[in-house]
Motif scaffolding. Structure first.
Motif, mmCIF file in Angstrom:
data_model
loop_
_atom_site.group_PDB
_atom_site.id
_atom_site.type_symbol
_atom_site.label_atom_id
_atom_site.label_comp_id
_atom_site.label_asym_id
_atom_site.label_seq_id
_atom_site.Cartn_x
_atom_site.Cartn_y
_atom_site.Cartn_z
ATOM 1 N N TRP A 1 0.922 -1.344 0.289
ATOM 2 C CA TRP A 1 0.323 -0.014 -0.013
ATOM 3 C C TRP A 1 0.495 1.247 0.438
ATOM 4 N N LEU B 1 0.792 3.819 -2.720
ATOM 5 C CA LEU B 1 0.517 5.452 -2.496
ATOM 6 C C LEU B 1 1.569 6.455 -2.570
ATOM 7 N N ARG C 1 0.610 9.249 -5.377
ATOM 8 C CA ARG C 1 0.779 10.755 -4.665
ATOM 9 C C ARG C 1 2.271 11.003 -4.073
ATOM 10 N N PHE D 1 -4.974 15.177 0.857
ATOM 11 C CA PHE D 1 -5.250 14.029 1.258
ATOM 12 C C PHE D 1 -6.123 14.402 2.396
ATOM 13 N N GLN E 1 -9.308 9.546 3.836
ATOM 14 C CA GLN E 1 -9.084 9.381 2.059
ATOM 15 C C GLN E 1 -7.934 8.135 2.431
ATOM 16 N N LEU E 2 -6.958 8.329 3.206
ATOM 17 C CA LEU E 2 -6.560 7.447 3.363
ATOM 18 C C LEU E 2 -6.135 5.951 4.178
ATOM 19 N N SER F 1 -8.342 3.690 1.359
ATOM 20 C CA SER F 1 -7.127 3.606 0.981
ATOM 21 C C SER F 1 -6.482 2.031 1.346
ATOM 22 N N PHE F 2 -6.185 2.178 2.511
ATOM 23 C CA PHE F 2 -5.335 1.771 3.288
ATOM 24 C C PHE F 2 -6.184 0.217 3.560
ATOM 25 N N HIS G 1 -8.619 -0.553 1.658
ATOM 26 C CA HIS G 1 -8.899 -1.294 0.804
ATOM 27 C C HIS G 1 -7.617 -2.206 0.540
ATOM 28 N N PHE G 2 -6.970 -1.943 0.726
ATOM 29 C CA PHE G 2 -5.601 -2.758 0.167
ATOM 30 C C PHE G 2 -5.459 -3.929 1.239
#
Length: 319
Positions: A244, A248, A252, A305, A309-310, A313-314, A316-317
């Protein structure tokens, strides 16, 4: 700053942009006892601190986390300084007094604002003298930082002493031009270099090379830098986390200025640090018999961000 101390507490301000290597430099000099009996104040913009765990060689240490002492964290910083002044005057045994304070600022602090704050305070101006402002400069990333961040330039301008780190990673020609650029920004500052805190010799650091052409920027040219916290849970999946983080930084990297934290892995407690897209080799920290507050919490510092959002995202991984 050259000024008679007149029996006042001596304060050294240690500044530098995010990821420049302030804690590494300070840790080395504390082990060398360069500051004598010293009270270290560590200021971190992130609410989950990391750097204080690396500075055990200090005689006394105070952590101020979650706000920058030059602005939103100013009241807490003043309270600590006033408390140190009271403690010093109340000690009957002079040999037990701490004569030196080192403030390790957050990477988002303006040292000049801290100096002005102390000089404007009716009590502190009589009890504390700022003897030196040291600013650590990341030789690998300094050009980008100076081009994009007005704060980086303000930190350099405030320095009595500039210390270059990561010089082994910079091309010699770029290093020479960086020296010329620093001379132009801070002509009165001395310049040296260090690797993992140990002093290095520099050949002609104030060379006659052309400075980098830096664009005109102001504080209003970019959105504020914020510190977000990411809780990895009690038993983080190290493999999923590293995948992840790599994704990232790839996506970004221009927005993320700094990532740091301690992750508990099968190999031990690992100190993780990145500066933009560059990931430093993790450092294994001493094991603790009890859980350490802040372990498995990562600070992600940058712009563009949100914490939600962070986390999304984490998750999801790691799902």
């Amino acid at each position: 700053m050259k000024e008679a101390t007149e029996g006042r507490l001596r304060l050294t301000i240690l500044g530098g942009f995010l990821g420049s290597g302030k804690t590494t430099w300070l840790r080395h000099h504390l082990h060398e006892r360069a500051f004598g009996r010293v009270h270290v104040i560590v200021n971190e913009a992130a609410a989950a601190p990391v750097d204080d765990a690396l500075l055990s060689a200090a005689d006394r240490l105070t952590l101020l986390a979650g706000a920058c002492v030059c602005c939103t964290g100013q009241s807490d910083f003043l309270r600590v300084l006033l408390g140190l002044c009271d403690d010093r005057s109340g000690l009957a045994d002079p040999s037990m007094r701490v004569e030196n304070i080192v403030l390790e600022t957050s990477g988002l602090a303006d040292p000049a604002a801290i100096l002005a704050m102390i000089q404007a305070h009716p009590v502190l101006v009589r009890q504390i003298v700022v003897v030196e402002t040291i600013v650590i400069v990341d030789a690998l990333n300094a050009r980008t930082q100076m081009e994009q961040e007005v704060l980086c330039r303000q930190q350099i301008e405030a320095a009595d002493r500039l210390i270059l780190t990561k010089t082994d990673l910079a091309a010699p020609k770029d290093l020479a031009r960086l020296g010329a650029t620093l001379r132009a920004i801070a002509p009165g500052a001395t310049l040296s270099a260090a690797r993992f805190g140990s002093p290095l010799g520099l050949k002609d650091p104030w060379s006659d090379d052309e400075p980098f052409a830096l664009p005109e920027i102001s504080e209003h040219d970019s959105s504020p830098i914020n510190a977000c916290q990411l809780d990895l849970g009690d038993t983080p999946d190290w493999t999923a986390f590293t995948v992840w983080l790599s994704a990232l930084l790839y996506a970004r990297g221009d927005q993320i200025v700094r990532v740091k934290g301690v992750v508990v892995t099968p190999a031990g407690r690992l100190l993780l640090q990145t500066v933009r897209r560059s990931v430093q080799s993790p450092e294994i920290l001493p094991e603790s018999a009890t859980p350490v507050e802040g372990d498995n919490t990562i600070a992600v510092i940058g712009r563009g961000f949100s914490q939600d959002q962070l986390a999304a995202s984490f998750n999801h991984f790691s799902a």
